[in-house]
Scaffold this motif. Sequence first.
Motif, mmCIF file in Angstrom:
data_model
loop_
_atom_site.group_PDB
_atom_site.id
_atom_site.type_symbol
_atom_site.label_atom_id
_atom_site.label_comp_id
_atom_site.label_asym_id
_atom_site.label_seq_id
_atom_site.Cartn_x
_atom_site.Cartn_y
_atom_site.Cartn_z
ATOM 1 N N LYS A 203 0.820 -1.217 0.000
ATOM 2 C CA LYS A 203 0.000 0.000 0.000
ATOM 3 C C LYS A 203 0.853 1.266 0.000
ATOM 4 N N LYS A 204 2.061 1.163 0.591
ATOM 5 C CA LYS A 204 2.960 2.318 0.578
ATOM 6 C C LYS A 204 3.247 2.727 -0.857
ATOM 7 N N GLY A 205 3.506 1.740 -1.699
ATOM 8 C CA GLY A 205 3.776 2.008 -3.108
ATOM 9 C C GLY A 205 2.547 2.563 -3.807
ATOM 10 N N LEU A 206 1.366 2.042 -3.433
ATOM 11 C CA LEU A 206 0.132 2.503 -4.084
ATOM 12 C C LEU A 206 -0.102 3.984 -3.840
ATOM 13 N N SER A 207 0.204 4.456 -2.618
ATOM 14 C CA SER A 207 -0.066 5.869 -2.367
ATOM 15 C C SER A 207 0.922 6.744 -3.146
ATOM 16 N N GLU A 208 2.140 6.228 -3.414
ATOM 17 C CA GLU A 208 3.060 6.963 -4.296
ATOM 18 C C GLU A 208 2.551 6.924 -5.732
ATOM 19 N N LEU A 209 2.014 5.770 -6.102
ATOM 20 C CA LEU A 209 1.515 5.584 -7.462
ATOM 21 C C LEU A 209 0.388 6.567 -7.761
ATOM 22 N N SER A 210 -0.483 6.764 -6.780
ATOM 23 C CA SER A 210 -1.651 7.629 -6.970
ATOM 24 C C SER A 210 -1.239 9.028 -7.436
ATOM 25 N N LYS A 211 -0.140 9.551 -6.854
ATOM 26 C CA LYS A 211 0.318 10.899 -7.220
ATOM 27 C C LYS A 211 0.755 10.978 -8.678
ATOM 28 N N PHE A 212 1.072 9.842 -9.226
ATOM 29 C CA PHE A 212 1.713 9.792 -10.525
ATOM 30 C C PHE A 212 0.683 9.594 -11.644
ATOM 31 N N ILE A 213 -0.561 9.225 -11.267
ATOM 32 C CA ILE A 213 -1.581 8.970 -12.287
ATOM 33 C C ILE A 213 -2.238 10.282 -12.715
ATOM 34 N N ASP A 214 -2.293 10.514 -14.031
ATOM 35 C CA ASP A 214 -2.901 11.739 -14.557
ATOM 36 C C ASP A 214 -4.419 11.667 -14.463
ATOM 37 N N SER A 215 -5.043 12.832 -14.571
ATOM 38 C CA SER A 215 -6.505 12.841 -14.505
ATOM 39 C C SER A 215 -7.119 12.761 -15.903
ATOM 40 N N GLN A 216 -6.372 12.302 -16.864
ATOM 41 C CA GLN A 216 -6.922 12.095 -18.210
ATOM 42 C C GLN A 216 -6.086 11.053 -18.933
ATOM 43 N N GLY A 217 -6.621 10.568 -20.054
ATOM 44 C CA GLY A 217 -5.873 9.630 -20.884
ATOM 45 C C GLY A 217 -5.823 8.227 -20.339
ATOM 46 N N THR A 218 -4.841 7.481 -20.804
ATOM 47 C CA THR A 218 -4.738 6.082 -20.396
ATOM 48 C C THR A 218 -3.350 5.807 -19.827
ATOM 49 N N MET A 219 -3.229 4.646 -19.204
ATOM 50 C CA MET A 219 -1.944 4.212 -18.647
ATOM 51 C C MET A 219 -1.714 2.770 -18.996
ATOM 52 N N GLN A 220 -0.437 2.397 -19.019
ATOM 53 C CA GLN A 220 -0.073 1.005 -19.267
ATOM 54 C C GLN A 220 0.295 0.378 -17.932
ATOM 55 N N ILE A 221 -0.217 -0.794 -17.668
ATOM 56 C CA ILE A 221 0.217 -1.470 -16.451
ATOM 57 C C ILE A 221 0.548 -2.930 -16.726
#
Lengths: 371, 360
Positions: A203-221
Amino acid sequence: MKFSADRKKLSGALNQVQGITSRKTNLSITSDVLIKATGSELVITANDLETVFCGTYDADVESDGMISINSKKIFEIIKEYPDTQLPVNEIENRWVEIGEGNIQYHIVSSDCENFPETPIIENITFIEVDSIQFKKMVDVASVIGFSPDEKRIYVLGALLEKVTEENGDLLRMVSTDSRRLNCIDIPYSGDFDPPEETIIIPKKGLSELSKFIDSQGTMQIGVKENHFIAKKENEMVMIKLLSGDYPDYRRVLNTESFTPIEINRTMFFLMMKRMSILVSEDYKSVIFNFKKNELVVTITNPEIGESKEEFSISYTGEPFESAFNPKFFMDAINVIKNDTITLHVKDSRNPCVVQGSDNTQLICAIMAMSV
Amino acid sequence: MPPLSPPSRAAILREKQPHVITGLEAILHSGRLPNALLFTGNCNTGKKEAAHLFAMSLNCRAPGNKDASAEKKEPLAPCMHCVSCKKRVAGMHPDVIVITPEKEKIKIAQIRDIYTIISSPPHESAQRMILVVDAHTMNPEAGNALLKILEEPPPGTFFILTARDLSGLLPTIISRCRHLRFQATPMAVMIRELQKTTDAAPEYTAIAAATADGNMEMTRQFLNLDAACTTDWIRRRQWLIAAISQLIQNGVRGITQAGPALFLAERLTRDTGELEMPLTLINTWLRDIMVMAHDPEQVVNKDFFTQLQKISDSLPGTRAAQWIKALNRAEKRIKSNATPRLVLESFFLELSSVPTGYTI
Ligand SMILES: [Zn+2]
C-alpha cells in the motif's frame, strides 16, 4: 556531466518523487535522486527499495554523466530558481554546481555507484487502463491503511487479480485491514496474463503511485518478475510485490443469503457522521438495531454519553442487532458516489456489505464487532 | 563504521581463522547454502568480517566469481571492484541487513522487522544476508520469533548469527544452524597487526596485548589507539602501577595509614566508574609478583622488571596469590552491584596491610 533543462519540467518530475525519497530505509542513499544525462535526455530515478520511479526528459546535454544528489535539496533549489532554464554542472570530487551568474549553488553529491539498481524487467506485456478509473482503484485500495507495526502481508498490501465476468475480463483490486474490505473492478484492454503467484502490491507504493496517475488519458500497467509496473509516455513506476498468501476474500463478499436494504447515501452518511462524534479510542462501536421497516442506531460511550437515531428502512426480515464502526461507513460512502446505496445484512455475526445501487464494480464490506 | 575492510584483511582473516575459512569455502564449493550459519567466538575474532566476506563472495559479479562453485583455488576472495563488492565495502548494499543489539538486547520488534524485509525478494543480489550480531542477547521471545523464520526460510535469503558461545542461544536455533567456531587470535598475529598502526615500541605492544589477554579492543585502548577513548592509558598504567606498588611497599614497611588506599579507591571510581581496564592492570601486576618468584621469564610487565623483582623478594610466596583471590572476590561484588568505591577501599586496605606472620 553538464546539462541545462527546463526548470518547470524538472520541478514537476522531482515533485513526484518526494514521497519515495523521504521514506526512511536502511540506506541513506535512498533519499537521493539519480540524474543521468546522455545524448539529449535526462533520466531521473528515485528508489526506496520498494518503489522505483523513472522518468525521461529533454535537456541540452553538454557532456554525459551521472550524479546522485539529495532529492529534497535539489527540489527546493529548483523550485526557488528564478530562470526558466536550469544549468547543472558536475565540477570535481562529486561537487555539483547548480545555476549560473548571480545565483550559484555548490552541492556535494554522493557516489552514484552506491545508488540502488533499477530492476531490469524485459518482455513485459502491458494492458491499458483508463487513468481516471485506475486512479479511483488505487485510491479505494489506499483508503484502508495499516498501523506502523503491522506485519500481516495481506494488510500491508492490496491484492490485484483478473476476474472473468459475463461481459468480459476485469481487473480487480482488494484491500483489507481485517476489520473491513474494499473490492473494486475496472475494465482494461489488452491481454492480461498475470503470473501464478498471488499479486500483492504494498500500500505504501500505491499511495506513491496515486500521485503519478494523470486525470486524463490512459496508462499502461503490467506485472513481471515480482514487480508491478505502471507506465506513462515518459515516466514509469515500479513497485516490488510482497510475497505471501491472501485470505479468501470472496467469502466476505458473498451476499447470497443476505437481505438488501436501499438507503439514501447522504442521509446515511450524515447519520454516521453524527454518531462518530461520540466515538473514542476505547468505544468505537455503534449498535444497529434492524427492526421491521426501521433501523435504530445507538452509541453509548461511558466516557462521553450516548446518542440514538431512528431511520425508516424497507426491512421485513428477522429483527437483529449488530455493531459497527461508523467511521468505516463514512470511508465507504466517500468512495461510493451513487445517490442510493445498498446495505446487505444478515445477522449480528456477518459483515455489512455496502454497494452503490446499480453499481457492482465497487463493494465495501464492514465486519461486525462483537455486541 | 564501514562493515568491511580492504582486501588485505581477507588475507589476515585467512591466517587468523584457517578452519573457518576452509569451512566457508567448502560451502561455496558445494553450491548448497545452509539457511543459517552460526559463528561463535570472542569479540574481535573476525566473525562479522567473515560474514561480510562470505556474502560478498557469494554475490560478487566479477567474471571469475560469477559461479562460486566453479573450480577456483580460493572461492572466498571477492573481487572488491564490482558494483556488488563496492556497495558492500561502502556499507551501502540493500541486501545486507544487520541486526545489532539495542541497549545490549536484541528485541522482538527487531526480529519482527525481518518479516517485512523477507516478504519481498532481495533487491539486487541472488542471496540476501541477514546478519544477527550477538544473537545471544536475544530474549526467548525474540529467539522464538527468529526460530519461526528459520523454520520456513524465505528464498534468496540466508542468515548468519554471531555469538560469544552457545550458551544463551535456544537449542532449537542452534540445531537449525551450521556452526563454525572462531579461535581467539594468536597473540603473535595480533601484535604483528597492531604494530602496523602504532608508534609504541614492539615490547610495549606485546605488554598491552598480554595484559588484555588477547582482547583486541582492550589492547588498542592500552595503546591509545582507540579514538573514542579519551584516557591516556599508557600514562595511566604507569601511574596505577606506581600507586599499587606504593600501597604494597607501605604494608611491607609496616606503614598502616589508610589514607593512600582510600584515596586510590576514590580516584579510580571518581569519573566514569569504568573499572575493567584498571582492574585488569592490577590483576596482571599481582600475577607478575607471583610469577616472578619462580619463572621471571613469564612476567608481563617487563618494563617494570626491577621493581617487580624488589617487591617479589620482599613478600612471602603466598601473599600475591591471596591478593589475586581477594581481587577476584572484589570484581564479583562489583558485578553484583555493590558500591565500587567501598569494595575497592577494602581491597586496597588489604593490599597495604602488614603481611601476617611477617615482620621486618
Ligand atoms: Zn566483486
